[in-house]
Enzyme design. Structure first.
Site, PDB file in Angstrom:
ATOM      1  N   ASP A  98       0.878  -1.155   0.000  1.00  0.00           N
ATOM      2  CA  ASP A  98       0.000   0.000   0.000  1.00  0.00           C
ATOM      3  C   ASP A  98       0.926   1.219   0.000  1.00  0.00           C
ATOM      4  OD1 ASP A  98      -2.314   1.639   0.471  1.00  0.00           O
ATOM      5  OD2 ASP A  98      -1.653   1.784   2.553  1.00  0.00           O
ATOM      6  N   LEU A  99       0.407   2.390  -0.378  1.00  0.00           N
ATOM      7  CA  LEU A  99       1.272   3.571  -0.466  1.00  0.00           C
ATOM      8  C   LEU A  99       1.105   4.509   0.740  1.00  0.00           C
ATOM      9  CD1 LEU A  99       3.221   5.347  -2.151  1.00  0.00           C
ATOM     10  CD2 LEU A  99       1.200   6.325  -3.258  1.00  0.00           C
ATOM     11  N   ASP A 100      -0.096   5.128   0.823  1.00  0.00           N
ATOM     12  CA  ASP A 100      -0.331   6.136   1.873  1.00  0.00           C
ATOM     13  C   ASP A 100      -0.266   5.489   3.255  1.00  0.00           C
ATOM     14  OD1 ASP A 100      -0.908   8.243  -0.001  1.00  0.00           O
ATOM     15  OD2 ASP A 100      -2.917   7.422  -0.272  1.00  0.00           O
TER      16      ASP A 100
ATOM     17  N   THR B  24       1.752  10.368   3.837  1.00  0.00           N
ATOM     18  CA  THR B  24       0.727  11.181   3.177  1.00  0.00           C
ATOM     19  C   THR B  24      -0.663  11.021   3.791  1.00  0.00           C
ATOM     20  OG1 THR B  24       0.771   9.367   1.597  1.00  0.00           O
ATOM     21  CG2 THR B  24       1.733  11.450   0.865  1.00  0.00           C
TER      22      THR B  24
ATOM     23  N   LYS C 181      -8.627   5.576   6.104  1.00  0.00           N
ATOM     24  CA  LYS C 181      -7.416   4.920   5.608  1.00  0.00           C
ATOM     25  C   LYS C 181      -7.780   3.755   4.694  1.00  0.00           C
ATOM     26  CE  LYS C 181      -4.190   6.269   9.156  1.00  0.00           C
ATOM     27  NZ  LYS C 181      -3.621   5.956  10.455  1.00  0.00           N
TER      28      LYS C 181
ATOM     29  N   VAL D 199      -9.586   3.698   2.181  1.00  0.00           N
ATOM     30  CA  VAL D 199     -10.940   3.798   1.620  1.00  0.00           C
ATOM     31  C   VAL D 199     -10.916   4.781   0.450  1.00  0.00           C
ATOM     32  CG1 VAL D 199     -13.299   4.484   2.197  1.00  0.00           C
ATOM     33  CG2 VAL D 199     -11.908   3.281   3.891  1.00  0.00           C
TER      34      VAL D 199
ATOM     35  N   SER E  30     -14.698   7.641   1.239  1.00  0.00           N
ATOM     36  CA  SER E  30     -14.152   8.470   2.326  1.00  0.00           C
ATOM     37  C   SER E  30     -15.055   9.680   2.543  1.00  0.00           C
ATOM     38  CB  SER E  30     -12.744   8.961   1.992  1.00  0.00           C
ATOM     39  OG  SER E  30     -11.833   7.896   1.948  1.00  0.00           O
TER      40      SER E  30
ATOM     41  N   LYS F 125     -11.803  18.381  -2.344  1.00  0.00           N
ATOM     42  CA  LYS F 125     -10.869  17.678  -1.437  1.00  0.00           C
ATOM     43  C   LYS F 125      -9.625  17.289  -2.219  1.00  0.00           C
ATOM     44  CE  LYS F 125      -8.882  13.896   0.446  1.00  0.00           C
ATOM     45  NZ  LYS F 125      -8.178  12.776  -0.171  1.00  0.00           N
TER      46      LYS F 125
ATOM     47  N   SER G  61      -2.528   0.557  -4.415  1.00  0.00           N
ATOM     48  CA  SER G  61      -2.968   1.777  -3.726  1.00  0.00           C
ATOM     49  C   SER G  61      -4.360   2.204  -4.170  1.00  0.00           C
ATOM     50  CB  SER G  61      -1.987   2.916  -4.013  1.00  0.00           C
ATOM     51  OG  SER G  61      -2.519   4.138  -3.538  1.00  0.00           O
ATOM     52  N   ALA G  62      -5.175   2.576  -3.194  1.00  0.00           N
ATOM     53  CA  ALA G  62      -6.527   3.073  -3.489  1.00  0.00           C
ATOM     54  C   ALA G  62      -6.489   4.490  -4.062  1.00  0.00           C
ATOM     55  CB  ALA G  62      -7.369   3.061  -2.214  1.00  0.00           C
ATOM     56  N   SER G  63      -5.298   5.108  -4.068  1.00  0.00           N
ATOM     57  CA  SER G  63      -5.234   6.524  -4.465  1.00  0.00           C
ATOM     58  C   SER G  63      -5.019   6.710  -5.958  1.00  0.00           C
ATOM     59  CB  SER G  63      -4.096   7.220  -3.721  1.00  0.00           C
ATOM     60  OG  SER G  63      -3.948   8.538  -4.209  1.00  0.00           O
TER      61      SER G  63
ATOM     62  N   LYS H 242     -10.743  -1.783  -1.974  1.00  0.00           N
ATOM     63  CA  LYS H 242     -10.452  -2.537  -0.750  1.00  0.00           C
ATOM     64  C   LYS H 242     -11.670  -2.391   0.167  1.00  0.00           C
ATOM     65  CE  LYS H 242      -5.610  -1.076  -1.062  1.00  0.00           C
ATOM     66  NZ  LYS H 242      -4.524  -0.275  -0.489  1.00  0.00           N
TER      67      LYS H 242
ATOM     68  N   GLU I 130       0.249  -3.200   4.681  1.00  0.00           N
ATOM     69  CA  GLU I 130      -0.903  -2.292   4.781  1.00  0.00           C
ATOM     70  C   GLU I 130      -0.964  -1.595   6.134  1.00  0.00           C
ATOM     71  OE1 GLU I 130      -3.540  -0.845   3.730  1.00  0.00           O
ATOM     72  OE2 GLU I 130      -3.815  -1.613   1.711  1.00  0.00           O
ATOM     73  N   ASP I 131      -1.474  -0.350   6.140  1.00  0.00           N
ATOM     74  CA  ASP I 131      -1.710   0.342   7.411  1.00  0.00           C
ATOM     75  C   ASP I 131      -3.203   0.460   7.709  1.00  0.00           C
ATOM     76  OD1 ASP I 131      -2.271   2.225   5.357  1.00  0.00           O
ATOM     77  OD2 ASP I 131      -2.028   3.866   6.784  1.00  0.00           O
TER      78      ASP I 131
HETATM   79  C1  BG6 Z   1      -5.850   5.768   0.118  1.00  0.00           C
HETATM   80  C2  BG6 Z   1      -5.964   6.573   1.387  1.00  0.00           C
HETATM   81  O1  BG6 Z   1      -4.537   5.371  -0.084  1.00  0.00           O
HETATM   82  O2  BG6 Z   1      -6.296   6.522  -1.004  1.00  0.00           O
HETATM   83  C3  BG6 Z   1      -7.391   7.071   1.559  1.00  0.00           C
HETATM   84  O3  BG6 Z   1      -5.607   5.770   2.485  1.00  0.00           O
HETATM   85  C4  BG6 Z   1      -7.810   7.852   0.318  1.00  0.00           C
HETATM   86  O4  BG6 Z   1      -7.480   7.882   2.720  1.00  0.00           O
HETATM   87  C5  BG6 Z   1      -7.648   6.966  -0.920  1.00  0.00           C
HETATM   88  O5  BG6 Z   1      -9.174   8.264   0.433  1.00  0.00           O
HETATM   89  C6  BG6 Z   1      -8.036   7.657  -2.220  1.00  0.00           C
HETATM   90  O6  BG6 Z   1      -7.108   8.659  -2.508  1.00  0.00           O
HETATM   91  P1  BG6 Z   1      -7.233   9.675  -3.722  1.00  0.00           P
HETATM   92  O7  BG6 Z   1      -5.871  10.302  -3.802  1.00  0.00           O
HETATM   93  O8  BG6 Z   1      -7.597   8.891  -4.939  1.00  0.00           O
HETATM   94  O9  BG6 Z   1      -8.319  10.630  -3.347  1.00  0.00           O
HETATM   95 MG    MG Z   2      -2.704   3.194   3.534  1.00  0.00          MG
END
Ligand code: BG6
Ligand code: MG
Length: 220
Positions: A12-14, A20, A48, A50, A55, A79, A117-119, A148, A172-173
């Protein structure tokens, strides 16, 4: 029992590699401020792992009113704008403790390295941290349909590495992330609080505490 050596590590990244998670929370707090409500500290853990919209739904539980879909789209976009500004100054100094050394060792030992990563901001974050080249495969929210705790993102990363899930160690965190790793049939290392990450097979407070020789064969 003979020791199992893993062929790949999927991160996982964040909050695992990148410092971050606090910026995600800060960006949500500023949205809540503008909307006139406050967020309890527990939201930091709840968001986290999500994805962005889910989120936002968690954040809006504290708003005291309902929002239309159009309003939600606008808040999610705001956001993200704020988050992107917060991470604009990221440098390798924003790697979490132990991350650089672990990635370097894995690379030297020829272990596959994947990202799950979910991001949707994962790529620029990896580049700003100077570790993009370490990754053999990247699975982020742009490429998957089930967030996830569904295992899809970890399975996609394993597939990209050409390694069977049973040979992958996931890091993962987030609670949702540990569930995803286990559902993928992988072994899970939780990074952070043992109380939150109960389902993990192993827990470390940060990556400096990770016992490399227990999981990976060292070449030199
Ligand atoms: C995850 C974070 O890595 O990415 C979440 O833990 C965050 O808090 C999610 O909501 C989505 O991130 P982004 O950058 O796509 O808005
Ligand atoms: Mg994370």
């Amino acid at each position: 029992m003979t020791q199992q050596y893993f062929k790949a590590a999927i991160f996982d990244l964040d909050g695992v590699i990148a410092d971050t998670a606090r910026f995600h929370f800060l960006a949500w707090q500023s949205i809540a401020d503008d909307e006139g409500f406050s967020l309890p500290a527990v939201v930091d853990d709840r968001v986290k792992g999500v994805d962005r919209m889910a989120s936002l739904n968690i954040v809006l539980e504290y708003a005291g009113r309902t929002y239309s879909d159009a309003e939600k789209e606008a808040l999610a976009a705001q956001k993200n704008e704020r988050y992107v500004k917060l991470i604009a100054g990221l440098t390798p100094a924003d790697l979490l403790p132990g991350a650089q050394l672990l990635l370097d060792r894995l690379r030297v030992d020829g272990i596959g390295i994947g990202l799950a990563s979910a991001s949707r901001n994962a790529l620029p974050v990896l580049k700003a941290l100077g570790i993009f080249e370490h990754f053999n495969t990247i699975a982020d929210a742009n490429y998957i349909s089930h967030p996830k705790p569904h295992p899809e993102i970890f399975l996609t990363a394993a597939d990209g590495l050409g390694v069977s899930p049973a040979d992958c160690l996931g890091f993962e965190d987030a609670e949702a992330g540990i569930t995803a790793i286990k559902a993928a049939g992988m072994t899970a290392v939780g990074v952070g609080s043992a109380e939150l990450l109960r389902e993990a097979d192993d827990i470390v407070s940060d990556l400096t505490a990770f016992d490399y020789d227990r999981y990976f064969r060292t070449l030199i």
